[in-house]
Design a protein around this motif. Structure first.
Motif, PDB file in Angstrom:
ATOM      1  N   TRP A 166       0.842  -1.201   0.000  1.00 37.09           N
ATOM      2  CA  TRP A 166       0.000   0.000   0.000  1.00 37.09           C
ATOM      3  C   TRP A 166       0.873   1.245   0.000  1.00 37.09           C
ATOM      4  N   ASP A 167       0.601   2.135  -0.951  1.00 32.40           N
ATOM      5  CA  ASP A 167       1.386   3.352  -1.127  1.00 32.40           C
ATOM      6  C   ASP A 167       0.414   4.471  -1.472  1.00 32.40           C
ATOM      7  N   LEU A 168       0.108   5.325  -0.508  1.00 35.04           N
ATOM      8  CA  LEU A 168      -0.877   6.382  -0.706  1.00 35.04           C
ATOM      9  C   LEU A 168      -0.465   7.327  -1.823  1.00 35.04           C
ATOM     10  N   ASP A 169       0.787   7.729  -1.849  1.00 34.20           N
ATOM     11  CA  ASP A 169       1.238   8.677  -2.865  1.00 34.20           C
ATOM     12  C   ASP A 169       1.088   8.114  -4.274  1.00 34.20           C
ATOM     13  N   GLU A 170       1.435   6.839  -4.447  1.00 29.24           N
ATOM     14  CA  GLU A 170       1.322   6.213  -5.762  1.00 29.24           C
ATOM     15  C   GLU A 170      -0.140   6.059  -6.156  1.00 29.24           C
ATOM     16  N   ALA A 171      -0.984   5.722  -5.186  1.00 21.61           N
ATOM     17  CA  ALA A 171      -2.412   5.586  -5.481  1.00 21.61           C
ATOM     18  C   ALA A 171      -3.002   6.925  -5.906  1.00 21.61           C
ATOM     19  N   VAL A 172      -2.618   8.003  -5.243  1.00 23.98           N
ATOM     20  CA  VAL A 172      -3.098   9.339  -5.611  1.00 23.98           C
ATOM     21  C   VAL A 172      -2.613   9.703  -7.010  1.00 23.98           C
ATOM     22  N   ARG A 173      -1.365   9.391  -7.292  1.00 15.23           N
ATOM     23  CA  ARG A 173      -0.817   9.708  -8.617  1.00 15.23           C
ATOM     24  C   ARG A 173      -1.605   9.004  -9.708  1.00 15.23           C
ATOM     25  N   ARG A 174      -1.918   7.727  -9.491  1.00 14.03           N
ATOM     26  CA  ARG A 174      -2.657   6.971 -10.501  1.00 14.03           C
ATOM     27  C   ARG A 174      -4.093   7.472 -10.621  1.00 14.03           C
ATOM     28  N   LEU A 175      -4.724   7.742  -9.491  1.00 16.68           N
ATOM     29  CA  LEU A 175      -6.107   8.208  -9.505  1.00 16.68           C
ATOM     30  C   LEU A 175      -6.242   9.513 -10.280  1.00 16.68           C
ATOM     31  N   CYS A 176      -5.263  10.386 -10.126  1.00 15.23           N
ATOM     32  CA  CYS A 176      -5.331  11.720 -10.730  1.00 15.23           C
ATOM     33  C   CYS A 176      -4.692  11.804 -12.106  1.00 15.23           C
ATOM     34  N   ALA A 177      -4.242  10.669 -12.635  1.00 20.12           N
ATOM     35  CA  ALA A 177      -3.521  10.690 -13.914  1.00 20.12           C
ATOM     36  C   ALA A 177      -4.402  11.128 -15.072  1.00 20.12           C
ATOM     37  N   ASP A 178      -5.711  10.895 -14.962  1.00 25.19           N
ATOM     38  CA  ASP A 178      -6.651  11.302 -16.013  1.00 25.19           C
ATOM     39  C   ASP A 178      -7.646  12.279 -15.395  1.00 25.19           C
ATOM     40  N   PRO A 179      -7.354  13.579 -15.406  1.00 25.53           N
ATOM     41  CA  PRO A 179      -8.192  14.563 -14.708  1.00 25.53           C
ATOM     42  C   PRO A 179      -9.635  14.620 -15.197  1.00 25.53           C
ATOM     43  N   ALA A 180      -9.896  14.230 -16.435  1.00 23.86           N
ATOM     44  CA  ALA A 180     -11.252  14.324 -16.981  1.00 23.86           C
ATOM     45  C   ALA A 180     -12.119  13.123 -16.610  1.00 23.86           C
ATOM     46  N   ARG A 181     -11.532  12.118 -16.043  1.00 23.06           N
ATOM     47  CA  ARG A 181     -12.282  10.890 -15.761  1.00 23.06           C
ATOM     48  C   ARG A 181     -13.197  11.079 -14.553  1.00 23.06           C
ATOM     49  N   PRO A 182     -14.450  10.602 -14.607  1.00 22.59           N
ATOM     50  CA  PRO A 182     -15.339  10.682 -13.444  1.00 22.59           C
ATOM     51  C   PRO A 182     -14.757   9.930 -12.254  1.00 22.59           C
ATOM     52  N   LEU A 183     -14.938  10.494 -11.082  1.00 17.67           N
ATOM     53  CA  LEU A 183     -14.360   9.919  -9.876  1.00 17.67           C
ATOM     54  C   LEU A 183     -14.766   8.465  -9.687  1.00 17.67           C
ATOM     55  N   GLY A 184     -16.054   8.161  -9.863  1.00 17.87           N
ATOM     56  CA  GLY A 184     -16.509   6.797  -9.649  1.00 17.87           C
ATOM     57  C   GLY A 184     -15.794   5.799 -10.535  1.00 17.87           C
ATOM     58  N   ASP A 185     -15.631   6.134 -11.805  1.00 19.88           N
ATOM     59  CA  ASP A 185     -14.921   5.243 -12.729  1.00 19.88           C
ATOM     60  C   ASP A 185     -13.468   5.068 -12.315  1.00 19.88           C
ATOM     61  N   ALA A 186     -12.839   6.163 -11.893  1.00 18.42           N
ATOM     62  CA  ALA A 186     -11.432   6.103 -11.497  1.00 18.42           C
ATOM     63  C   ALA A 186     -11.241   5.251 -10.251  1.00 18.42           C
ATOM     64  N   LEU A 187     -12.189   5.320  -9.311  1.00 18.81           N
ATOM     65  CA  LEU A 187     -12.088   4.516  -8.086  1.00 18.81           C
ATOM     66  C   LEU A 187     -12.272   3.031  -8.369  1.00 18.81           C
ATOM     67  N   ASN A 238      -5.707   1.680 -10.801  1.00 19.09           N
ATOM     68  CA  ASN A 238      -5.387   2.857  -9.980  1.00 19.09           C
ATOM     69  C   ASN A 238      -5.150   2.467  -8.537  1.00 19.09           C
ATOM     70  N   VAL A 239      -6.108   1.754  -7.986  1.00 21.84           N
ATOM     71  CA  VAL A 239      -6.015   1.300  -6.602  1.00 21.84           C
ATOM     72  C   VAL A 239      -6.816   0.018  -6.501  1.00 21.84           C
ATOM     73  N   ALA A 240      -6.262  -1.007  -5.859  1.00 23.80           N
ATOM     74  CA  ALA A 240      -6.874  -2.326  -5.820  1.00 23.80           C
ATOM     75  C   ALA A 240      -7.683  -2.519  -4.547  1.00 23.80           C
ATOM     76  N   GLY A 241      -8.948  -2.900  -4.726  1.00 23.49           N
ATOM     77  CA  GLY A 241      -9.765  -3.255  -3.568  1.00 23.49           C
ATOM     78  C   GLY A 241     -11.084  -2.520  -3.462  1.00 23.49           C
ATOM     79  N   ILE A 242     -11.263  -1.443  -4.229  1.00 16.26           N
ATOM     80  CA  ILE A 242     -12.498  -0.668  -4.149  1.00 16.26           C
ATOM     81  C   ILE A 242     -13.522  -1.218  -5.135  1.00 16.26           C
ATOM     82  N   GLY A 243     -14.712  -1.525  -4.621  1.00 12.24           N
ATOM     83  CA  GLY A 243     -15.827  -1.954  -5.453  1.00 12.24           C
ATOM     84  C   GLY A 243     -16.933  -0.926  -5.410  1.00 12.24           C
ATOM     85  N   ASN A 244     -18.112  -1.316  -5.865  1.00 16.12           N
ATOM     86  CA  ASN A 244     -19.184  -0.346  -6.037  1.00 16.12           C
ATOM     87  C   ASN A 244     -19.712   0.218  -4.721  1.00 16.12           C
TER      88      ASN A 244
END
Length: 272
Positions: free
Chosen positions: A133-154, A159-165
Motif C-alpha cells: 500500500w502506497d498512498l502517494d502512488e495511489a493518488v498519482r494513478r487516480l489523478c492521472a486522467d483529470p477528466a475521468r469521473p471519480l466513480g470510474d477512477a475509483l 489505480n487502486v486495488a480493492g475498491i468496489g461499487n
C-alpha cells in the motif's frame, strides 16, 4: 457484494483452514480444468491481491480466482453441511482431512505457475490491504486522467486495488462530491483524504463480513447511501437518489454531494 475487505477475509479464513495441509480432495468444475487434480499436494498459502484470490500449492502452482459480483468461497469443517448455494453453482472444491473450501459462482477460475502470477495481478495498483500500500502512488494513478469521473477512477483496479461499487458510492459521499465529478475538479487535498479514508475503512472492515462505513453505532445505519435509494440521507434527510441504468448502481445524496449527476440517455427521462 465482494470487495477488497471481503476478499481479504475470505483469503484469511481459507489460509487458516488449508495452509500447511495436504489436499485429500480436489474437484475443479470448469471445462478447462476438468482434468486437473491437485490431490496429494500441500497448500502453501492463500493470499488476496486486490479482489483476486491466489491459492498456492506445492509444485509451484497457483489456483487463481476472482469473485466479481456474487462469487464466494465458503470454508466448512469436515462433515459439515455445505450451505453456500445449490450444487450446480459449485465451481471448485478443495478438501483436507479437517476442512473443505467450496467455491460458488466463481466467474474466474484458472491454474497457472506461481511464477506467472504477475500475468493476472501485475496490472493492479497499490493494494489497500496489501503490504505494497502506497498512498502517494495511489493518488498519482487516480489523478492521472483529470477528466475521468471519480466513480470510474475509483473502480479501476489499475489505480487502486480493492475498491468496489459499495465503497465507490460511500467514498464519494464522504468526500461530499458525486461519483460523476471529474477527478481533476476535486479540491486540493481531497484525493489524498479520500484514499486515506478508503484505506481506513477497508482495514476496519476486513475482519467481518458486515461492512460499516458510518460512525453511527446503530445496527440499521451501516452505510450512508449505498442500497438506500429513496430513503432519507443520514445527514440532511434528503431522499437518496440512484442511477440503475448500468450494471453497477450509483447512489448519492443530491444535497450533500456537489457535482454533476449521471448523463441522461438519449430521449430518456430523469433518474429516480
Amino acid at each position: 457484494m465482494p470487495e477488497g475487505d471481503t476478499v481479504w477475509l475470505t483469503a484469511h479464513r481459507m489460509h487458516g483452514a488449508l495452509a500447511g495441509h495436504l489436499l485429500t480432495h480436489c474437484d475443479l468444475r470448469v471445462p478447462k480444468l476438468a482434468t486437473v487434480d491437485l490431490t496429494g499436494r500441500t497448500v502453501l498459502d492463500v493470499a488476496p491481491r486486490g479482489k483476486h484470490l491466489l491459492t498456492r500449492v506445492e509444485g509451484g502452482l497457483t489456483l487463481h480466482s476472482h469473485l466479481r459480483m456474487d462469487g464466494a468461497w465458503r470454508v466448512y469443517a469436515a462433515g459439515e453441511r455445505w450451505r453456500g448455494g445449490p450444487a450446480h453453482q459449485i465451481r471448485a472444491v478443495l478438501g483436507t482431512e479437517t476442512h473443505t473450501a467450496v467455491g460458488y459462482r466463481l466467474p474466474v477460475l484458472g491454474l497457472l505457475r506461481t511464477t506467472d502470477e504477475p500475468t493476472v495481478v501485475g496490472h493492479l495498483g497499490p493494494d489497500l490491504l496489501g503490504p505494497d500500500w502506497d498512498l502517494d502512488e495511489a493518488v498519482r494513478r487516480l489523478c492521472a486522467d483529470p477528466a475521468r469521473p471519480l466513480g470510474d477512477a475509483l473502480l479501476d483496479q489499475r489505480n487502486v486495488a480493492g475498491i468496489g461499487n459499495v465503497y465507490k458510492c460511500e467514498l464519494a459521499f464522504l468526500a461530499r462530491v458525486t461519483p460523476w465529478l471529474p477527478v481533476g475538479d476535486l479540491p486540493p487535498g481531497v484525493p489524498e483524504r479520500l484514499l486515506a479514508t478508503a484505506h481506513r475503512l477497508l482495514v476496519a472492515n476486513k475482519d467481518r463480513f458486515e461492512r460499516r462505513t458510518t460512525t453511527s453505532g446503530h445496527p440499521d445505519r451501516p452505510l450512508y447511501v449505498y442500497g438506500r435509494g429513496n430513503r432519507p440521507c443520514h445527514r440532511c434527510g434528503t431522499p437518496i437518489r440512484w442511477d440503475d441504468r448500468h450494471e453497477r448502481v450509483s447512489y448519492w445524496c443530491p444535497r450533500c454531494q456537489k457535482g454533476p449527476g449521471p448523463a441522461p440517455e438519449p430521449g430518456g427521462g430523469p433518474t429516480p
